[in-house]
Design an enzyme around this catalytic site. Structure first.
Site, PDB file in Angstrom:
ATOM      1  CE  LYS A 124       4.956  24.345  20.838  1.00  0.00           C
ATOM      2  NZ  LYS A 124       5.266  23.009  21.379  1.00  0.00           N
ATOM      3  CE  LYS A 170       8.995  26.742  31.284  1.00  0.00           C
ATOM      4  NZ  LYS A 170       9.598  25.414  31.338  1.00  0.00           N
ATOM      5  CE  LYS A 220      10.848  19.706  23.413  1.00  0.00           C
ATOM      6  NZ  LYS A 220       9.479  20.204  23.595  1.00  0.00           N
ATOM      7  CB  SER A 240       5.634  25.714  31.769  1.00  0.00           C
ATOM      8  OG  SER A 240       5.760  24.322  31.850  1.00  0.00           O
ATOM      9  CG  HIS A 284      19.642  33.633  23.796  1.00  0.00           C
ATOM     10  ND1 HIS A 284      20.858  33.284  23.271  1.00  0.00           N
ATOM     11  CD2 HIS A 284      19.268  32.590  24.572  1.00  0.00           C
ATOM     12  CE1 HIS A 284      21.212  32.083  23.730  1.00  0.00           C
ATOM     13  NE2 HIS A 284      20.264  31.651  24.515  1.00  0.00           N
ATOM     14  CG  HIS A 285      12.970  36.993  21.055  1.00  0.00           C
ATOM     15  ND1 HIS A 285      12.877  35.617  21.027  1.00  0.00           N
ATOM     16  CD2 HIS A 285      11.710  37.449  21.259  1.00  0.00           C
ATOM     17  CE1 HIS A 285      11.599  35.272  21.188  1.00  0.00           C
ATOM     18  NE2 HIS A 285      10.879  36.361  21.331  1.00  0.00           N
ATOM     19  NE  ARG A 286       8.846  38.542  24.544  1.00  0.00           N
ATOM     20  CZ  ARG A 286       8.840  39.864  24.518  1.00  0.00           C
ATOM     21  NH1 ARG A 286       9.693  40.545  25.248  1.00  0.00           N
ATOM     22  NH2 ARG A 286       8.002  40.518  23.756  1.00  0.00           N
TER      23      ARG A 286
HETATM   24  P1  NAD Z   1       4.543  10.764  26.265  1.00  0.00           P
HETATM   25  O1  NAD Z   1       5.825  10.061  26.313  1.00  0.00           O
HETATM   26  O2  NAD Z   1       3.786  11.026  27.523  1.00  0.00           O
HETATM   27  O3  NAD Z   1       3.507  10.006  25.293  1.00  0.00           O
HETATM   28  C1  NAD Z   1       3.787   9.637  23.967  1.00  0.00           C
HETATM   29  C2  NAD Z   1       2.858   8.477  23.647  1.00  0.00           C
HETATM   30  O4  NAD Z   1       2.962   8.172  22.269  1.00  0.00           O
HETATM   31  C3  NAD Z   1       3.212   7.198  24.433  1.00  0.00           C
HETATM   32  O5  NAD Z   1       2.032   6.631  24.937  1.00  0.00           O
HETATM   33  C4  NAD Z   1       3.862   6.319  23.364  1.00  0.00           C
HETATM   34  O6  NAD Z   1       3.677   4.945  23.616  1.00  0.00           O
HETATM   35  C5  NAD Z   1       3.111   6.768  22.116  1.00  0.00           C
HETATM   36  N1  NAD Z   1       3.832   6.528  20.870  1.00  0.00           N
HETATM   37  C6  NAD Z   1       5.159   6.622  20.630  1.00  0.00           C
HETATM   38  N2  NAD Z   1       5.429   6.300  19.347  1.00  0.00           N
HETATM   39  C7  NAD Z   1       4.234   6.015  18.768  1.00  0.00           C
HETATM   40  C8  NAD Z   1       3.843   5.603  17.470  1.00  0.00           C
HETATM   41  N3  NAD Z   1       4.734   5.429  16.498  1.00  0.00           N
HETATM   42  N4  NAD Z   1       2.532   5.411  17.235  1.00  0.00           N
HETATM   43  C9  NAD Z   1       1.616   5.575  18.210  1.00  0.00           C
HETATM   44  N5  NAD Z   1       1.918   5.934  19.473  1.00  0.00           N
HETATM   45  C10 NAD Z   1       3.216   6.152  19.737  1.00  0.00           C
HETATM   46  O7  NAD Z   1       4.827  12.115  25.470  1.00  0.00           O
HETATM   47  P2  NAD Z   1       3.985  13.452  25.481  1.00  0.00           P
HETATM   48  O8  NAD Z   1       4.566  14.336  26.497  1.00  0.00           O
HETATM   49  O9  NAD Z   1       2.537  13.136  25.474  1.00  0.00           O
HETATM   50  O10 NAD Z   1       4.417  14.074  24.066  1.00  0.00           O
HETATM   51  C11 NAD Z   1       3.788  13.686  22.872  1.00  0.00           C
HETATM   52  C12 NAD Z   1       4.013  14.758  21.821  1.00  0.00           C
HETATM   53  O11 NAD Z   1       3.485  16.003  22.305  1.00  0.00           O
HETATM   54  C13 NAD Z   1       5.487  15.032  21.479  1.00  0.00           C
HETATM   55  O12 NAD Z   1       5.566  15.425  20.127  1.00  0.00           O
HETATM   56  C14 NAD Z   1       5.814  16.213  22.377  1.00  0.00           C
HETATM   57  O13 NAD Z   1       6.901  16.983  21.883  1.00  0.00           O
HETATM   58  C15 NAD Z   1       4.507  16.988  22.289  1.00  0.00           C
HETATM   59  N6  NAD Z   1       4.290  17.932  23.390  1.00  0.00           N
HETATM   60  C16 NAD Z   1       4.305  17.530  24.695  1.00  0.00           C
HETATM   61  C17 NAD Z   1       4.070  18.464  25.698  1.00  0.00           C
HETATM   62  C18 NAD Z   1       3.982  18.087  27.163  1.00  0.00           C
HETATM   63  O14 NAD Z   1       3.656  18.962  27.985  1.00  0.00           O
HETATM   64  N7  NAD Z   1       4.211  16.854  27.551  1.00  0.00           N
HETATM   65  C19 NAD Z   1       3.862  19.806  25.372  1.00  0.00           C
HETATM   66  C20 NAD Z   1       3.835  20.178  24.021  1.00  0.00           C
HETATM   67  C21 NAD Z   1       4.053  19.230  23.048  1.00  0.00           C
END
Ligand code: NAD
Length: 471
Positions: free
Chosen positions: A94, A70, A106, A362, A64-66
């Site tokens: 991040k 999110k 989260k 975002s 909560h420092h800011r």
């Molecule tokens: P998503 O659900 O859109 O996609 C994840 C993909 O990974 C899917 O296609 C799924 O089938 C595949 N997958 C799952 N398990 C797998 C495995 N064992 N081997 C290979 N493929 C596998 O999710 P996303 O939003 O793309 O998020 C992916 C990662 O990125 C997560 O770690 C998430 O925290 C991170 N992330 C997402 C965002 C965002 O804006 N969506 C932002 C920052 C970080």
């Protein structure tokens, strides 16, 4: 993968390594590291078949420092308190790295979204939002969720609508969540922002001549062969923009297994194939790989894990052939694996920096919702007029005429998407420079992850020191 894996412990190991370089008391550093609020929820869901199911969910506000805090909402059957806490803390670091003025948070709902109807998913999302609202864990100035694994614009629209029912008199209610459809107060470019940010971050990393020389690679992303694990939101868009920049996709891994083609894979055709068949396997011209982890060991320059945490461990790190590991996912590399890769000279571009494009855009969406007008709307025509007057002056002084196409090109005013992409590129570029400056200051004794964490912790420490403590 080790069953003793604790995601929070992994994040905290990199925190501790970085904290050793930060000039602050151990007590303050402990406060920076700890999750400030952890909310556990269990609520009932009536399934379509009439049965009752208990749904477990968490929302963690790490710092909560800011405010607001999110962070995305993840729908996955593997979600647990440890995972949500780790992801929330990564969000804090991040945001600090890319200069987004939020604390980290989260959310996680422990379901496999594929096993629920759209109607059930909507009721789960709405009830979860209601539970957040009940305890003041959501609001434009409190805590602002976004999409993560298993959720997207559709779920964010449900969150926004539910919040709006509960806080109808709040003029800023649409800023309670980001990643909404553009027609529902979302912002152009948010859906693809994390993948685009991965690409911008890699362009920065590949443009550092001395790093590329050390890796035996030419500067520039163009021509670099890469492999992506996870063809979801982050993986697909990262692959698409990297290919547009000139990199060559040579391998892809999904849950069902992987594919490889050293000559290059057409990412759009592969997405079509995946949509039609539900798998990447059997893609024309590519060889099938039986396990999703096999793709991590393919011969390539850049490996982009973009699926989930704990994918590169001490067991497979020695088999990774890529010279650059680009963390699209959160926490894909365990701390042990990180050390092994570093010892082998692999450049790990860390999650706390590389996938920050999503939260950056975002932030732009949140600003748009608070100002109640889209970016570019007020100045686009004015800018076009000013550019045209300037071009006219050039024509008069040179005696030469621009073609209609040239006039249109040079005198174009910025649309929202242009401003979003410009702001994202600038944020990723400035953050990379700041991380490199920390490395220089520490006489290159630290890797990129530690430098990014030092940068983040220092900014948070300054915030605590300037704000003082309440009461
Ligand atoms: P998503 O659900 O859109 O996609 C994840 C993909 O990974 C899917 O296609 C799924 O089938 C595949 N997958 C799952 N398990 C797998 C495995 N064992 N081997 C290979 N493929 C596998 O999710 P996303 O939003 O793309 O998020 C992916 C990662 O990125 C997560 O770690 C998430 O925290 C991170 N992330 C997402 C965002 C965002 O804006 N969506 C932002 C920052 C970080």
């Amino acid at each position: 993968m080790a069953d003793t894996y604790q995601f929070t412990e992994e994040v905290n190991k990199s925190f501790d390594r970085a904290a050793a370089f930060v000039d602050a008391s151990p007590e303050l550093l402990e406060q920076v590291k700890r999750c400030n609020s952890v909310y556990y929820i269990a609520f009932p869901l009536r399934r379509e078949n009439g049965s009752l199911e208990v749904i477990e969910a968490w929302r963690v506000e790490h710092s909560h420092h800011r405010t607001p805090t999110k962070g995305g909402i993840r729908f996955s059957h593997t979600v647990n308190a440890d995972e949500v806490m780790a992801l929330a803390s990564l969000m804090t670091y991040k945001c600090a790295v890319v200069n987004v003025p939020f604390g980290g948070a989260k959310g996680g709902v422990r379901i496999d979204p594929k096993k629920y109807s759209v109607n059930e998913l909507e009721r789960i999302t709405r009830r979860f939002t209601f539970e957040l609202w009940k305890k003041a864990f959501i609001g434009p100035g409190i805590d602002v969720p976004a999409p993560d694994m298993g959720t997207g614009p559709r779920e964010m629209a449900w969150v926004a609508d539910t919040y709006n029912q509960l806080a109808a008199s709040d003029l800023n209610s649409s800023a309670c969540v980001t990643g909404k459809p553009v027609s529902q107060g979302g912002i152009a470019g948010r859906n693809e922002a994390t993948g685009r940010g991965v690409c911008y971050g890699l362009i920065e990393a590949c443009n550092v001549g001395e790093d590329m020389k050390r890796l035996g690679l030419k500067p520039g992303l163009e021509g670099k062969r890469f492999v992506v694990q996870g063809l979801g939101n982050v993986g697909y868009y990262a692959a698409r923009f990297m290919v547009e920049t000139g990199a060559v996709l040579v391998g892809v891994s999904e849950v069902s297994g992987g594919i490889a083609n050293a000559k290059g894979i057409d990412v759009e055709k592969l997405m079509e194939h995946k949509r039609e068949r539900g798998t990447v396997l059997g893609f024309p011209g590519a060889a099938n790989l039986p396990s999703s982890l096999d793709a991590l060991e393919l011969d390539c320059d850049i490996l982009v894990p973009a699926a989930l945490e704990n994918q590169i461990s001490a067991a497979n790190a020695p088999l990774v052939k890529a010279k650059i590991v680009a963390e699209g996912a959160n926490g894909p590399t365990t701390d042990d694996a990180d050390q092994l890769l570093r010892a082998r000279g692999v450049l790990v571009v860390p999650d706390v920096y590389l996938n920050a494009g999503g939260v950056t855009v975002s932030y732009f969406e949140w600003l748009k919702n608070l100002q109640h007008v889209s970016f570019g709307r007020m100045e686009k025509r004015f800018d076009q007029g000013a550019y045209r007057r300037l071009l006219k002056a050039v024509e008069t002084s040179t005696g030469k005429q621009f073609s209609v196409q040239e006039l249109d090109f040079f005198a174009r005013g910025a649309d929202e998407i242009d401003l979003v992409n410009s702001g994202l590129e600038e944020s990723m570029s400035v953050a990379y420079r700041q991380i490199r400056q920390v490395q220089e200051r520490l006489e290159r004794r630290v890797d990129l992850r530690t430098a990014a964490m030092v940068l983040a912790i220092e900014k948070i420490v300054v915030a605590y020191e300037e704000l003082g403590l309440f009461p």
